[in-house]
Design a protein around this motif. Structure first.
Motif, PDB file in Angstrom:
ATOM      1  N   PRO A  76       0.820  -1.214   0.000  1.00  0.00           N
ATOM      2  CA  PRO A  76       0.000   0.000   0.000  1.00  0.00           C
ATOM      3  C   PRO A  76       0.860   1.274   0.000  1.00  0.00           C
ATOM      4  O   PRO A  76       0.491   2.277  -0.616  1.00  0.00           O
ATOM      5  N   VAL A  77       2.017   1.192   0.657  1.00  0.00           N
ATOM      6  CA  VAL A  77       2.907   2.360   0.695  1.00  0.00           C
ATOM      7  C   VAL A  77       3.418   2.680  -0.710  1.00  0.00           C
ATOM      8  O   VAL A  77       3.360   3.820  -1.174  1.00  0.00           O
ATOM      9  N   ARG A  78       3.901   1.643  -1.405  1.00  0.00           N
ATOM     10  CA  ARG A  78       4.390   1.844  -2.773  1.00  0.00           C
ATOM     11  C   ARG A  78       3.255   2.378  -3.662  1.00  0.00           C
ATOM     12  O   ARG A  78       3.450   3.258  -4.473  1.00  0.00           O
ATOM     13  N   ARG A  79       2.064   1.791  -3.452  1.00  0.00           N
ATOM     14  CA  ARG A  79       0.931   2.170  -4.295  1.00  0.00           C
ATOM     15  C   ARG A  79       0.556   3.641  -4.075  1.00  0.00           C
ATOM     16  O   ARG A  79       0.245   4.357  -5.015  1.00  0.00           O
ATOM     17  N   SER A  80       0.620   4.086  -2.821  1.00  0.00           N
ATOM     18  CA  SER A  80       0.258   5.484  -2.583  1.00  0.00           C
ATOM     19  C   SER A  80       1.306   6.430  -3.180  1.00  0.00           C
ATOM     20  O   SER A  80       0.987   7.520  -3.624  1.00  0.00           O
ATOM     21  N   LEU A  81       2.564   5.963  -3.245  1.00  0.00           N
ATOM     22  CA  LEU A  81       3.600   6.781  -3.881  1.00  0.00           C
ATOM     23  C   LEU A  81       3.362   6.921  -5.389  1.00  0.00           C
ATOM     24  O   LEU A  81       3.830   7.865  -6.017  1.00  0.00           O
ATOM     25  N   LEU A  82       2.641   5.950  -5.953  1.00  0.00           N
ATOM     26  CA  LEU A  82       2.403   5.946  -7.407  1.00  0.00           C
ATOM     27  C   LEU A  82       1.083   6.623  -7.778  1.00  0.00           C
ATOM     28  O   LEU A  82       0.743   6.743  -8.949  1.00  0.00           O
ATOM     29  N   LYS A  83       0.363   7.056  -6.748  1.00  0.00           N
ATOM     30  CA  LYS A  83      -1.011   7.534  -6.945  1.00  0.00           C
ATOM     31  C   LYS A  83      -1.143   8.582  -8.055  1.00  0.00           C
ATOM     32  O   LYS A  83      -2.019   8.472  -8.910  1.00  0.00           O
ATOM     33  N   ARG A  84      -0.251   9.563  -8.029  1.00  0.00           N
ATOM     34  CA  ARG A  84      -0.336  10.633  -9.024  1.00  0.00           C
ATOM     35  C   ARG A  84      -0.126  10.133 -10.431  1.00  0.00           C
ATOM     36  O   ARG A  84      -0.808  10.536 -11.364  1.00  0.00           O
ATOM     37  N   ARG A  85       0.903   9.280 -10.558  1.00  0.00           N
ATOM     38  CA  ARG A  85       1.204   8.762 -11.899  1.00  0.00           C
ATOM     39  C   ARG A  85       0.056   7.899 -12.404  1.00  0.00           C
ATOM     40  O   ARG A  85      -0.273   7.905 -13.590  1.00  0.00           O
ATOM     41  N   LEU A  86      -0.567   7.137 -11.487  1.00  0.00           N
ATOM     42  CA  LEU A  86      -1.712   6.300 -11.879  1.00  0.00           C
ATOM     43  C   LEU A  86      -2.903   7.179 -12.287  1.00  0.00           C
ATOM     44  O   LEU A  86      -3.569   6.904 -13.293  1.00  0.00           O
ATOM     45  N   SER A  87      -3.138   8.227 -11.519  1.00  0.00           N
ATOM     46  CA  SER A  87      -4.244   9.130 -11.866  1.00  0.00           C
ATOM     47  C   SER A  87      -4.022   9.770 -13.228  1.00  0.00           C
ATOM     48  O   SER A  87      -4.954   9.959 -14.003  1.00  0.00           O
ATOM     49  N   ALA A  88      -2.752  10.083 -13.517  1.00  0.00           N
ATOM     50  CA  ALA A  88      -2.441  10.694 -14.814  1.00  0.00           C
ATOM     51  C   ALA A  88      -2.751   9.722 -15.954  1.00  0.00           C
ATOM     52  O   ALA A  88      -3.264  10.121 -17.003  1.00  0.00           O
ATOM     53  N   ILE A  89      -2.453   8.419 -15.743  1.00  0.00           N
ATOM     54  CA  ILE A  89      -2.776   7.430 -16.775  1.00  0.00           C
ATOM     55  C   ILE A  89      -4.301   7.321 -16.912  1.00  0.00           C
ATOM     56  O   ILE A  89      -4.849   7.346 -18.012  1.00  0.00           O
ATOM     57  N   ALA A  90      -4.989   7.243 -15.769  1.00  0.00           N
ATOM     58  CA  ALA A  90      -6.452   7.092 -15.780  1.00  0.00           C
ATOM     59  C   ALA A  90      -7.118   8.274 -16.487  1.00  0.00           C
ATOM     60  O   ALA A  90      -8.138   8.107 -17.178  1.00  0.00           O
ATOM     61  N   GLU A  91      -6.519   9.430 -16.340  1.00  0.00           N
ATOM     62  CA  GLU A  91      -7.045  10.650 -16.973  1.00  0.00           C
ATOM     63  C   GLU A  91      -7.146  10.484 -18.500  1.00  0.00           C
ATOM     64  O   GLU A  91      -8.050  11.014 -19.129  1.00  0.00           O
ATOM     65  N   THR A  92      -6.207   9.718 -19.085  1.00  0.00           N
ATOM     66  CA  THR A  92      -6.206   9.523 -20.545  1.00  0.00           C
ATOM     67  C   THR A  92      -7.237   8.492 -20.991  1.00  0.00           C
ATOM     68  O   THR A  92      -7.433   8.287 -22.181  1.00  0.00           O
ATOM     69  N   GLN A  93      -7.880   7.816 -20.025  1.00  0.00           N
ATOM     70  CA  GLN A  93      -8.793   6.696 -20.354  1.00  0.00           C
ATOM     71  C   GLN A  93     -10.251   7.019 -20.056  1.00  0.00           C
ATOM     72  O   GLN A  93     -11.095   6.131 -19.992  1.00  0.00           O
ATOM     73  N   LYS A  94     -10.538   8.299 -19.882  1.00  0.00           N
ATOM     74  CA  LYS A  94     -11.901   8.707 -19.515  1.00  0.00           C
ATOM     75  C   LYS A  94     -12.960   8.135 -20.450  1.00  0.00           C
ATOM     76  O   LYS A  94     -14.049   7.773 -20.014  1.00  0.00           O
ATOM     77  N   HIS A  95     -12.611   8.047 -21.741  1.00  0.00           N
ATOM     78  CA  HIS A  95     -13.581   7.534 -22.725  1.00  0.00           C
ATOM     79  C   HIS A  95     -13.820   6.040 -22.589  1.00  0.00           C
ATOM     80  O   HIS A  95     -14.713   5.501 -23.227  1.00  0.00           O
ATOM     81  N   HIS A  96     -13.018   5.345 -21.772  1.00  0.00           N
ATOM     82  CA  HIS A  96     -13.201   3.892 -21.600  1.00  0.00           C
ATOM     83  C   HIS A  96     -13.797   3.556 -20.251  1.00  0.00           C
ATOM     84  O   HIS A  96     -13.768   2.406 -19.836  1.00  0.00           O
ATOM     85  N   ARG A  97     -14.296   4.559 -19.535  1.00  0.00           N
ATOM     86  CA  ARG A  97     -14.859   4.255 -18.216  1.00  0.00           C
ATOM     87  C   ARG A  97     -16.258   3.691 -18.343  1.00  0.00           C
ATOM     88  O   ARG A  97     -16.953   3.981 -19.294  1.00  0.00           O
TER      89      ARG A  97
END
Ligand SMILES: [Zn+2]
Length: 174
Positions: free
Chosen positions: A153-174
């Motif tokens: 969970p610690v590693r995952r929270s460190l990646l949160k921003r980068r993951l959100s940035a990827i998710a941002e590009t996939q809005k049309h696939h939600r």
């Protein structure tokens, strides 16, 4: 039959979070999909690719060639189940659906799996090393699990921003 490069669905796409459907009939569309998946996998330098990573929610993945000490031709795996597993090993993993992120993940070192080929023949086979890792990674995909679900969970929270940035590009696939 030749393949086309397909769009890879990335982190944030809902299809990556859904369990995939068992395949009971092989259609010409499925055969074409497998060819397209090989081409798409190699285009992006992947070792394996699951159907839901190209937006198709079927229990099917393709495994790349030359991954282990006993290299073989690439092959599709349908309706995969793990029958037995042995040992654990932590190695760095990445995913074509989560570009730019690589993290250590624990996996079994040796697995025995049951799957079907494109003729729907049932095969039981043991894999170890890199093949075993790739197959466990793909099997996770087919259940809607991503490798980042398996890191701390610690590693995952460190990646949160980068993951959100990827998710941002996939809005049309939600
Ligand atoms: Zn992946």
């Amino acid at each position: 039959m030749s393949g086309n490069i397909l769009e890879i669905y990335k982190y944030g796409s809902s299809v990556l979070r859904m369990p995939t459907e068992i395949i009971t009939v092989i259609t010409p569309e499925i055969r074409q999909l497998v060819e397209d998946m090989y081409v798409t996998m190699y285009e992006d330098d992947g070792a394996g690719l699951s159907a839901n990573q190209v937006g198709v929610s079927l229990n099917l993945c393709v495994i790349g060639k030359n991954l282990g000490e006993k290299p073989r031709e690439h092959f599709p795996m349908l309706n995969i189940q793990i029958l037995e597993q042995e040992g654990t090993e932590k190695e760095i993993e990445g995913c074509l659906s989560i570009p730019g992120i690589r993290e250590p993940v624990s996996r079994a070192t040796k697995i025995k799996v049951r799957y079907q080929d494109l003729e729907l023949n049932t095969i039981e086979e043991e894999f170890k090393g890199f093949y075993a890792r790739v197959i466990q990674h793909e099997l996770d995909h087919l259940k809607g699990i991503l490798f980042i679900d398996r890191i701390s969970p610690v590693r995952r929270s460190l990646l949160k921003r980068r993951l959100s940035a990827i998710a941002e590009t996939q809005k049309h696939h939600r």
